[in-house]
Scaffold this active site. Structure first.
Site, PDB file in Angstrom:
ATOM      1  N   VAL A 185      35.101  50.324  27.795  1.00  0.00           N
ATOM      2  CA  VAL A 185      34.079  49.368  28.212  1.00  0.00           C
ATOM      3  C   VAL A 185      32.705  49.985  27.949  1.00  0.00           C
ATOM      4  O   VAL A 185      32.451  51.137  28.308  1.00  0.00           O
ATOM      5  CB  VAL A 185      34.211  49.047  29.722  1.00  0.00           C
ATOM      6  N   ASP A 233      47.271  42.297  40.455  1.00  0.00           N
ATOM      7  CA  ASP A 233      46.859  43.700  40.410  1.00  0.00           C
ATOM      8  C   ASP A 233      45.610  43.887  41.276  1.00  0.00           C
ATOM      9  O   ASP A 233      44.639  44.496  40.849  1.00  0.00           O
ATOM     10  CB  ASP A 233      46.615  44.134  38.961  1.00  0.00           C
TER      11      ASP A 233
END
Ligand SMILES: *[C@@H]1O[C@H](CO)[C@@H](O)[C@H](O)[C@H]1NC(C)=O
Ligand SMILES: *[C@@H]1O[C@H](CO)[C@@H](O)[C@H](O)[C@H]1NC(C)=O
Ligand SMILES: *[C@@H]1O[C@H](CO)[C@@H](O)[C@H](O)[C@H]1NC(C)=O
Length: 886
Positions: free
Chosen positions: A584, A694
């Site tokens: 990222v 998650d």
């Protein structure tokens, strides 16, 4: 008395029993190392033993040295004198097929006696695994030691594998392996603990010359006879009624017991272990052995480390009852006291006790899709290798020629098979088509025949394929050739397999074509994104009113070119994070606003699916507390997702970074409320409902104002409208956050997210991670439970808050986390209820006016009352049976 034993080491005498008629339904009794077809009935126990044949195909049969066996040791049980050793391979496994099949509960007992079988007089050490998890490290002090270890294991598949692993300290061996089916309703451990029970001690109290094994023990447990000089032993010949519960301690064991010589003293046991995080469960068996009619019945309390477990126990005459701890006893020092609670004559009695240690099981077995495929493959080729047990686990011991990828959250998958030069014959096995994560396949230099199958092109992650040196016919498919030309696949085939038209030169050399990237899959994704985009904008009018604070971002979603992405990230200059899929980067849009750019790395196989899933979802759902999606790029075969930049990173690192400004209780509640709103929207504001799958503190991001947003939808799933649950073949999620019920049942519904959220809430309260890593790993629920049981919350509240909070508000938040993490999903609260609860916590906190310093540290709040479900924090020890009026 005190136990200091780690393993359950017995004198041989304990093995014997005066029995001849064992009920042996479902028993598996293997005399390891006995010659083929040498089945026999042990005269002492009446149990029939079989040779290893049907259970294992590796290893060698050996006998103990003469000095340790008959006639020098006439008392030695017959099954002990031979054994099976495993000089080849790091991992060798027995495959047991319990009669109860999948989900059945079984007692498995492994017995080892070295007896200098190899003439080296060197005691080996090795590891014993149940499936992919460590069961016991086997060690000996003397060559004549009999080491017995028993575990209570659930079969997650139709079979259970018991594996011996060579750790470089000598050749593993085994003497006897036994499996006994158990009643599923007994010996359970509480949810939240993933592990199995290993016998620490199992004692038949009050009878010192007993035998240990009994025909009427339907589970064939071994009960070590024990009495203490401070105790009087009692014995009756009257039959004891053991039918009252599922534990069924045998009549002979229940017919004996002990009382303290001095009735004012207590019966005591203690044991120490080195690990302070050790967890134990105890099972105590009581029956009065004296005729009723005396003027006083027995009455006593049982306590553990001065905490009362069971009060006013009053066993009935000749009727067995079982008391057990429904919560683990955690610590390294343990003392059980049984002390009379009634009048002088109410002297305590104990007939038997079992103490089990929890062996934590944290590793997952290989994904079943791959297990089935590789078993099929093994059968097709009769692969001549030590391919036993789980193909990928235990981690360091995958099958020879097989490589796997391991992530924290999902089961391992097979990514490489190398069976070069392995005498394979016949066609290329169709089962390979199901190994959909396969990246490397090397079948070179075998005798494979038949056509090169088309299914190979469906293995979309394949990067290396070598089929050279076989007698394959036909041609490699065009799509594989294209992938090879594009540099995506390193392809090696014999020259006769390379022509895709009749006109090729026959004298071509064998070639390996190097390469790169699949254009096809990229196009498909692009198409998909477009369709979704279209679809969504049509539905825009229906959606969007779900939350007054929701910011309509639809119109901003846009597609970027790769050049634009490179430009906005200043050529990927600043990496701010890394996930399973890639990196990222920090970026800046033309309008000056900062963004985070998630770039899918070319090598990530799993990431592709998750990436796609996330893109689809983000196009569809928008909410103030969900990661804001700015756009995506799918250009130049590179994929990127662009989000709003969250300046304060994720909640997990924020909590753990002790250099940051500490979060006040009010801030923590606001963050919890934000995250709960995001989840509530997914569960109740979206149609179909979306399960995140998650939820964890690392997936909750904080912007510059500490507004929290849920991120990472790579695993999310929409549930079909018409049903509330759905069975998924593969269980995904993150250890520590994974709902234990879902893990067992694979039955997914939104309550799994609720469970995970409950863990996040505990992290916010305590400042501890979900799995606390010291020498041993402790789950946060395990960590807080003993404190809560004592009503002591100030000791667990994050000390960074310096005691500055409203206690009732924190209590209520803890209650909420308990209500989120209940074992049964049906008993858990919904996200809407959580949200309401959190809002009232915030109100309480805000209502307390000026901040006041509360002392913390040593202060104990014993027995703080709670509004509802008070049983949650009471010791919660269950009384089995003991019906009235007997
Ligand atoms: C298992 O135990 C339960 C509870 O004690 C009992 O009701 C049940 O009958 C037992 N099942 C078998 C097969 O013994
Ligand atoms: C029994 O134990 C109590 C308490 O420990 C003690 O005071 C008493 O003297 C003992 N009685 C006998 C007979 O030893
Ligand atoms: C497969 O194993 C053979 C022999 O061990 C080795 O030469 C070859 O490089 C391996 N192939 C791959 C793809 O690693």
């Amino acid at each position: 008395m005190a136990f200091f034993l780690h393993l359950f080491v017995f004198s041989v005498a304990a093995w014997f029993a005066h029995v001849h008629a064992q009920l042996q339904t479902g028993f598996i009794s293997i005399d390891c190392g006995s010659p083929e077809d040498m089945n026999f009935v042990d005269l002492e126990t009446g149990i029939s033993y079989t040779s290893d044949g049907p259970f294992i195909s590796t290893g060698e049969n050996r006998n103990m040295s003469l000095e340790y066996r008959y006639p020098n040791n006439p008392m030695l049980p017959r099954a002990f004198s031979d054994l099976r050793t495993f000089p080849q391979g790091n991992k060798n496994c027995y495959t047991l097929r319990p009669i109860g099949g999948k989900t059945s509960l079984n007692l498995i007992r492994a017995t080892f006696m070295y007896g200098n079988y190899d003439g080296e007089n060197k005691l080996p050490e090795f590891d014993l695994y149940l499936g992919v998890n460590l069961w016991e490290s086997v060690k000996f002090v003397n060559a004549s030691d009999v080491v017995i270890t028993e575990i209570i294991g659930v079969a997650f598949e139709d079979t259970l594998s018991v594996c011996l692993v060579n750790i470089g300290q000598g050749v593993p061996f085994i003497s006897v392996l036994e499996l006994r089916p158990l009643n599923r309703s007994i010996y359970n451990i509480e949810p939240g603990i993933s592990g199995s029970l290993v016998v620490f001690q199992r004692l038949d109290i009050g009878y010192t010359n007993g035998t240990g094994r009994y025909a009427d023990d339907m589970y064939d447990r071994i009960w070590s006879p024990y009495n203490s000089p401070a105790w009087d032993s009692l014995h009756t010949s009257v039959d004891i009624d053991i039918s009252g519960n599922g534990y069924r301690a045998p009549n002979e064991v229940m017919q004996t017991g002990a009382t303290p010589k001095n009735g004012t003293e207590s019966l005591e046991f203690s044991w120490n272990v080195s690990d302070p995080k050790s967890k134990f469960y105890i099972y105590m068996y009581f029956a009065d052995l004296v005729m009723p009619g005396r003027n006083q019945t027995r009455q006593f309390n049982v306590s553990w480390n001065k905490v009362q477990l069971f009060g006013n126990v009053s066993p009935h005459a000749y009727y067995a009852s079982t008391f057990y701890s429904s919560r683990a006893l955690v610590g390294n020092e343990h003392k059980i006291s049984i002390q009379r609670s009634g009048s002088e004559n109410a002297v305590p009695i104990l007939n038997a006790i079992e103490i089990y240690r929890v062996q934590e099981f944290t590793d997952l077995a290989t994904i079943s899709r791959d297990v089935d495929a590789i078993h099929n493959f093994r059968t097709t080729y009769k692969v001549n290798r030590n391919w036993v047990g789980d193909p990928c686990g235990p981690k360091k011991y995958s099958w020879e020629g097989v490589l796997c990828n391991y992530t924290n959250s999902s089961p391992p998958q097979i990514i490489s098979i190398n069976l070069s030069t392995s005498d394979l014959t016949g066609q290329v096995a169709a089962s390979l088509a199901n190994l959909s994560s396969l990246e490397t396949l090397d079948l070179s230099n075998n005798s494979l025949t038949g056509p090169i199958p088309d299914f190979l092109e469906k293995l979309s992650f394949l990067k290396f394929l070598n089929l050279r040196g076989n007698q394959l016919s036909g041609y490699v498919s065009r799509s594989l050739l294209e992938r090879s030309k594009a540099g995506l696949l390193i392809l090696s085939v014999d020259s006769q397999n390379l022509c895709d038209s009749g006109s090729c030169q026959s004298k071509k050399k064998k070639i390996a074509v190097p390469i790169i990237v699949s254009v096809l899959t990229s196009l498909i994704l692009l198409l998909l994104l477009f369709i979704i985009l279209r679809y969504r904008s049509k539905r825009k009018t229906i959606k969007g009113n779900s939350n007054e604070e929701g910011r309509a971002l639809e119109s901003n979603n846009r597609q970027f070119t790769y050049a634009e992405v490179a430009n906005m990230t200043n050529n990927f200059q600043t990496a701010i994070g890394k996930g399973g899929f890639g990196t990222v980067y920090l970026g800046r849009l033309k309008n000056g606003s900062q963004v985070a750019v998630k770039l899918l790395s070319a090598s990530s196989s799993q990431g592709y699916k998750e990436f796609q899933n996330e893109a689809e979802l983000l196009m569809r759902v928008h909410h103030r507390n969900l990661a804001s999606f700015v756009g995506y790029s799918h250009d130049n075969n590179k994929m990127a997702l662009v989000y709003e930049y969250m300046a304060n990173g994720n909640l997990k690192s924020y909590i753990s970074d002790r250099n940051l400004h500490p979060l006040s209780w009010e801030m923590r509640l606001k963050i919890a409320i934000d995250a709960a709103q995001g989840l509530e929207y997914l569960h109740h504001g979206c149609r179909p409902a979306i399960i995140h799958r998650d939820v964890k503190s690392a997936n909750i991001l904080l912007n510059e104002n500490l507004v929290a947003k849920i991120a990472d939808f790579g695993l999310s799933k929409g549930l079909p409208d018409d049903q509330t649950t759905h069975i998924f073949a593969e269980v995904t999620g993150t250890p520590g956050y994974l709902d234990p019920e879902y893990r067992e049942s694979r039955n997914l519904n939104e309550k799994s997210d609720v469970y995970s959220f409950g863990i996040v809430l505990l992290e916010l309260i305590t400042g501890q991670p979900a799995i606390i890593k010291t020498t041993y790993h402790t789950h946060i629920i395990q960590y807080v439970t003993p404190y809560l049981e004592h009503g002591d919350i100030t000791s667990i509240v994050d000390e960074q808050m310096e005691g500055d909070f409203n206690l009732d508000s924190v209590w209520k938040a803890i209650e909420l986390s308990v209500a989120c993490t209940r074992a049964k999903s049906t008993q858990r609260v919904t996200m809407s209820e959580v949200l309401t609860g959190l809002k009232s916590c915030l109100e309480m906190e805000l209502a307390r006016g000026p901040k006041n310093q509360v002392n913390h540290g040593s202060q104990k709040m014993v027995g703080l009352r709670m509004d509802h479900s008070p049983e949650v924090f009471s010791m919660d020890f269950d009384l089995m049976t003991a019906p009235s009026g007997r």
